[in-house]
Design a protein around this motif. Sequence first.
Motif, PDB file in Angstrom:
ATOM      1  N   SER A 196      -7.651 -76.159 -56.915  1.00 12.19           N
ATOM      2  CA  SER A 196      -8.818 -76.181 -55.810  1.00 12.19           C
ATOM      3  C   SER A 196      -8.862 -74.807 -55.179  1.00 12.19           C
ATOM      4  CB  SER A 196      -8.778 -77.266 -54.915  1.00 12.19           C
ATOM      5  OG  SER A 196      -9.624 -76.921 -53.979  1.00 12.19           O
ATOM      6  N   LEU A 197      -9.996 -74.305 -54.624  1.00  9.45           N
ATOM      7  CA  LEU A 197     -10.105 -73.091 -54.060  1.00  9.45           C
ATOM      8  C   LEU A 197     -10.170 -73.569 -52.329  1.00  9.45           C
ATOM      9  CD1 LEU A 197     -12.402 -70.770 -55.903  1.00  9.45           C
ATOM     10  CD2 LEU A 197      -9.950 -70.864 -55.973  1.00  9.45           C
ATOM     11  N   SER A 198      -9.940 -74.539 -52.131  1.00  2.35           N
ATOM     12  CA  SER A 198     -10.096 -74.917 -50.773  1.00  2.35           C
ATOM     13  C   SER A 198      -9.059 -74.145 -49.726  1.00  2.35           C
ATOM     14  CB  SER A 198      -9.737 -76.663 -50.588  1.00  2.35           C
ATOM     15  OG  SER A 198      -9.195 -76.746 -49.185  1.00  2.35           O
ATOM     16  N   PRO A 199      -9.576 -73.674 -48.862  1.00  2.90           N
ATOM     17  CA  PRO A 199      -8.677 -72.914 -47.878  1.00  2.90           C
ATOM     18  C   PRO A 199      -7.540 -73.728 -47.260  1.00  2.90           C
ATOM     19  CG  PRO A 199     -10.679 -73.308 -46.720  1.00  2.90           C
ATOM     20  CD  PRO A 199     -10.965 -73.784 -48.298  1.00  2.90           C
TER      21      PRO A 199
END
Lengths: 204, 357
Positions: A196-199
């Motif tokens: 995921s690119l979630s921060p």
Amino acid sequence: MIEAEASDRSLVERMLSGQEEAFVEFFDGHFPRLYRFAMARLNQDADAAEEVVQTVMCRAIAKLRSYRGEALLFTWLCTFCRREIADWHRRKGRTQPFQLPEDSQETRAVLESLAAGVGGGPEDEFHRKEVARMVQLTLDSLPNPYGDMLEWKYLQGHSVKEIAARLQISPKATESLLTRARRAFREGFSALLGESLSPDSSRV
Amino acid sequence: MSDLDKKSGVPGSPEPVRPEPSPEGDPEVVHEEEIARLLRLAGLRPAAGPESTQRVRTAVHARWRVEIRARRYRRLIPWIAIPMAAAAAGVAMIALARWLPRPTPEVGPNPLAILERAEGPLRRSDGGSVLAGAEFPLGTDISTGAGGRAALKLSAGASLRLDSDTTLRLVSGTVLDLEQGAVYLDSGGARGAAVAVRTPAGTVRDVGTQFEVRLGESSLRVTVREGAAYLRLGPDDLEIQAGTRLAAGPRGEISRTKVTAHDPDWDWVLKIAPPISLEDRTLGAFLAWVSRETGWQVRFADTATAQERASIVLHGSLDGLRPDEAPAAILPTCGLTSHLEGGVLVIEPLDALEGSP
């Protein structure tokens, strides 16, 4: 994605009925991406890429009636392109110089190396280039005109109003498309990186 | 540093193009900033040069047009074939009911002409087929309607083309009676099988040439594209050389004007040019065909390219592609490109163009 495929199917139907603007949409929407797709697999040989992509697009046009919209038109064209690139290497008596990560089953392994941290050495430059290539690959994989819109906005600094004018749609519709383009990019790039690119993600 | 930056690990990225302002901490904004950073890292995607793009666009567009025309033709066949089949079945049933013998076809073993291509309205006096490949016997009248055109191969070997609104009778293998409209004859350069086109105003004789005869309400016009032709007007034989148009008025007045081999007036001839097969044809032979059909001279930019490429063997079909469109589709497959300089088609290697400023 189903929406994009339906749109591609409609584009093909319009092309088959002889609509000139459909041809323009087909060519402008796919040639630049196919060209990059071929360049990356032909050692950045521009002449070879032109030759291969021309052949691919001509062959695809001859088989346009067989396109059923089961995959994106670009994906369908890439299938022709892979075959033509292999033939090109065979004709030139060359073995295909390398297999791209996205062509292999080892995508995750290759890309994981990118997450291993970067300093200032030559290896880091390689990693930087690989990430750049993955970003461009993701942009090319997005339905039209998402990739172009993201470049116009974040690289060329165009305003929503300017993008709306370019696409001949309302600013509101442009905002909506941009949101969808960002989402599609995020999902596409995440899929390429395998995470995921979630921060909030703690994995590096 | 965000998660994405850690992955890409790129210090010192250029100043970002700022995303549209949004509330601080909004996940959508964070995502947007990350995407902006990633895109800056990657830079603009590489693109093909404008010349390269134009070359491919031209070739792919030409291929697309071929497909569209072929598709229209394929869709047309059932509409022609079904009514014809139904009509034929009806005739057979009536004949059986009345115990009448079926009429024998009038086409002999040696037809005077074979239809190579037809577009738009086309009629023949014997009610026979008007599909490509149909044979025409002695004495057949052929008529094209508005927008109709036809190309036939005469038994004498010449290519005969009929423009719109034309009526012609096949008197013999070498004599044609033009009643109205215009015809184009291309003997293919062969001698010994001269064709005469008779009109109420006079007779035009072919001398191994390409020429058009156009019959107006009260005038006759003969235009010679290659070689020479003779017009018999009463007791006079008028010679007409290549590049000349002779017009004869109702009171016998004659005028001559210049018409080049690639003049737009020949456009209708290109539109109805019979299709050729590329299969096993050399590039040199293909270019000779292009030159003959378009009136262009063909010149290679250099001798080495001519020697190296003219013998390339081609494959495929040009079905539906006009002779003046064909080079753009075919030459790139041989690593060549072309441009027109006046009436000269100049051919040069693609890589030469790439190297030019």
